[in-house]
Design an enzyme around this catalytic site. Sequence first.
Site, short mmCIF file in Angstrom:
data_model
loop_
_atom_site.label_atom_id
_atom_site.label_comp_id
_atom_site.label_asym_id
_atom_site.label_seq_id
_atom_site.Cartn_x
_atom_site.Cartn_y
_atom_site.Cartn_z
N ARG A 113 0.84 -1.19 0.00
CA ARG A 113 0.00 0.00 0.00
C ARG A 113 0.89 1.25 0.00
O ARG A 113 1.97 1.23 0.61
CB ARG A 113 -0.85 -0.04 1.27
CG ARG A 113 -1.84 1.09 1.45
CD ARG A 113 -3.02 0.95 0.55
NE ARG A 113 -4.13 1.76 1.01
CZ ARG A 113 -5.15 2.10 0.21
NH1 ARG A 113 -5.19 1.71 -1.05
NH2 ARG A 113 -6.15 2.81 0.68
N THR A 395 -9.96 0.07 -10.03
CA THR A 395 -8.90 -0.68 -9.38
C THR A 395 -8.86 -1.93 -10.21
O THR A 395 -9.72 -2.11 -11.07
CB THR A 395 -9.32 -0.95 -7.92
OG1 THR A 395 -9.28 0.27 -7.21
CG2 THR A 395 -8.46 -1.96 -7.21
N THR A 413 -4.06 -0.69 -7.40
CA THR A 413 -4.87 0.45 -7.83
C THR A 413 -4.11 1.76 -7.84
O THR A 413 -3.07 1.89 -7.17
CB THR A 413 -6.09 0.60 -6.87
OG1 THR A 413 -6.98 1.58 -7.38
CG2 THR A 413 -5.65 1.01 -5.47
N SER A 466 -7.78 0.83 3.46
CA SER A 466 -8.25 0.36 2.15
C SER A 466 -9.42 -0.61 2.34
O SER A 466 -9.64 -1.13 3.43
CB SER A 466 -7.11 -0.37 1.45
OG SER A 466 -7.55 -1.00 0.28
N SER A 467 -10.13 -0.86 1.24
CA SER A 467 -11.16 -1.90 1.25
C SER A 467 -10.76 -3.09 0.38
O SER A 467 -11.53 -4.04 0.26
CB SER A 467 -12.47 -1.33 0.69
OG SER A 467 -12.90 -0.25 1.47
N GLY A 489 -13.91 0.15 -4.82
CA GLY A 489 -13.85 1.03 -3.65
C GLY A 489 -14.53 0.38 -2.46
O GLY A 489 -14.27 -0.78 -2.13
O1 DON Z 1 -8.01 0.99 -1.39
C1 DON Z 1 -9.20 1.23 -1.59
O2 DON Z 1 -10.09 0.80 -0.90
C2 DON Z 1 -9.55 2.09 -2.76
N1 DON Z 1 -8.49 2.99 -3.05
C3 DON Z 1 -9.87 1.21 -3.92
C4 DON Z 1 -10.32 1.98 -5.09
C5 DON Z 1 -11.10 1.19 -6.04
O3 DON Z 1 -11.40 0.06 -5.82
C6 DON Z 1 -11.55 1.89 -7.23
N2 DON Z 1 -12.17 0.96 -8.12
N3 DON Z 1 -13.04 0.55 -8.56
#
Ligand code: DON
Length: 588
Positions: A113, A395, A413, A466-467, A489
């Site tokens: 990360r 992502t 991502t 993060s998710s 996300g």
């Molecule tokens: O780490 C996270 O949770 C977000 N930055 C992820 C972003 C994401 O999944 C965008 N995509 N669809």
Amino acid sequence: MKIKVAISTAILGLLVLSSSLSIATSSPDNIFLDKNARFHPVISQLGMVVSQEAIASQVGADILEAGGNAIDAAVATGFALAVTLPRAGNLGGGGFMLVYLADKNKTIAIDYREMAPMGANKDMFLDPQGKVDNQKARFSAQSSGVPGTVGGLLYALDEYGSLSIEEVIKPAIKLASQGFMINHDLSDSLHLSSKRLHSHKASKRYFYKENGDNYLPGDVFIQSDLSQTLSRIAEQGRSGFYAGKTADLIVSQMKRSNGLITLKDLANYRVVERQPVCGSYRQHRLCAMPPPSSGGIHLIQMLNILENFDLKKMGHNSSAYIHHLVEAMRSSYADRSLYLGDPDFTPVPVNQLIDKAYAKTLSEQINSQHARISKDVYPGLDKWISSEVTESEETTHFSVWDKQGNIVTNTYTLNFAYGNGIAVEGAGFLLNNEMDDFSAKPGSANGYGLIGGAANAIQPKKRPLSSMTPTILFNSHNKPVLATGSPGGSTIITIALQMILNSTDFNMGIAEATAMPRIHHQWLPDAVYYENGISPDTLKNLKSLGHHVSSKPRVLGSTQSISRKGNNLAGSADPRRQGASAIPQKTK
Ligand code: DON
């Protein structure tokens, strides 16, 4: 004579029958036919790579064919996606990789990360009135955390791969230097982001034609500066990115764009190998990403809550089923907002959150006849801002399984599609806007409507919460049976949840489990999101239970999964996005 023919025909018939019986009885693992399925996976008895972009999946499958293991193939796919899927595949972002090592029967979690630069501080995204400046948090150079992808991929290769850096990066270098044919997906996506990317000189030059026009499907897309950066990594390893010319280019870009990342920040970037967070669901076991991802904890917490209900009896995607899922999601995301953050900076009560007894108390708060109101589930937070994501979210996830049984499931991502839109001049890659995943101010929502507090406040060297939820599911004999994960996300965790429920309680094959319509709830905003395919009757029932159902459907995620049944691997690329592909390893 006639009798002889008749007898030999009968013997032949018996032989055919007995041989087909013996296939059917002694070797059922080799038969992969689910007559009841409407969607079918790609099958392999060797290895498999599933990613959101077909050329990158092929790169990984070729590495498997050349004798590489799942880790080699994953690293090659990761670098290839940085070329062929620039909105999410990346060098300038970060992510999480779960690796299952078959010979040790062990799962490890690699955290790459992004880290906040030393110059970051808690209030850096607040305007003089103390309000969050979302433009700054999402689209400025200061929205970039120190990138982790190159460090993470090289760490995985070094520790668990078998091939050299040159071998695994070579296909990506070739794709960047010689170009590849633009498909509809990439052409459309660049078109949609053109306004933002055109506002940065280098981004405009890298991703559009000389006259500023969009690339069209069939055009060849060459990325010379990116190929040079990849070559420096191939030659110098980590120093080809975190030091020397690439680092100088990143820092020069930061100076031009008023960003924070310094040479020292780059030199200090650290990959962390962590213990995955593991739990059980009915007779299955699962391991997923621990903090600084919230994914593993809340996936297990939701499963723990739902274990107290007979979901099968309710029926898949019935209103009773969705109601219980939503209530479990509501409780989990409320906890997420308070307790989750980077474990190196804030104590995260992991064991309490995944405790079955705690989940039981949460399950008892669910009223089967009525929806709760999110503000009552988390008293004390009386004010929240509902946020609609206006930028396309991107992502990307990929899964790899090799014939020795090693598995990689990886999500990485730039955060939004094309990150903050700022490409590093001379280096050919885009920067992330992951700093927006921190809580810029207690109670204010990030780009995904997620709310956080002190545990996820900005601090130098800290990793934003993060998710992302790369996950591996094991059967009752402790053998891996599913590798999955998704972009999306805040919706990533609930998508992983539904992949597991579809595969376990509802016994769906991987393609069917992938294709099923999904739902999402995240406590705040207090809304049930749903995909096309959830019936109007069901939505009506949910409303009558008191749920706030969103006004229109949306698309939730893009899982890239592999499951194992006997000797067969079954791969499913999510049909929700164009261009995704499951590629089986070829026999030599
Ligand atoms: O780490 C996270 O949770 C977000 N930055 C992820 C972003 C994401 O999944 C965008 N995509 N669809």
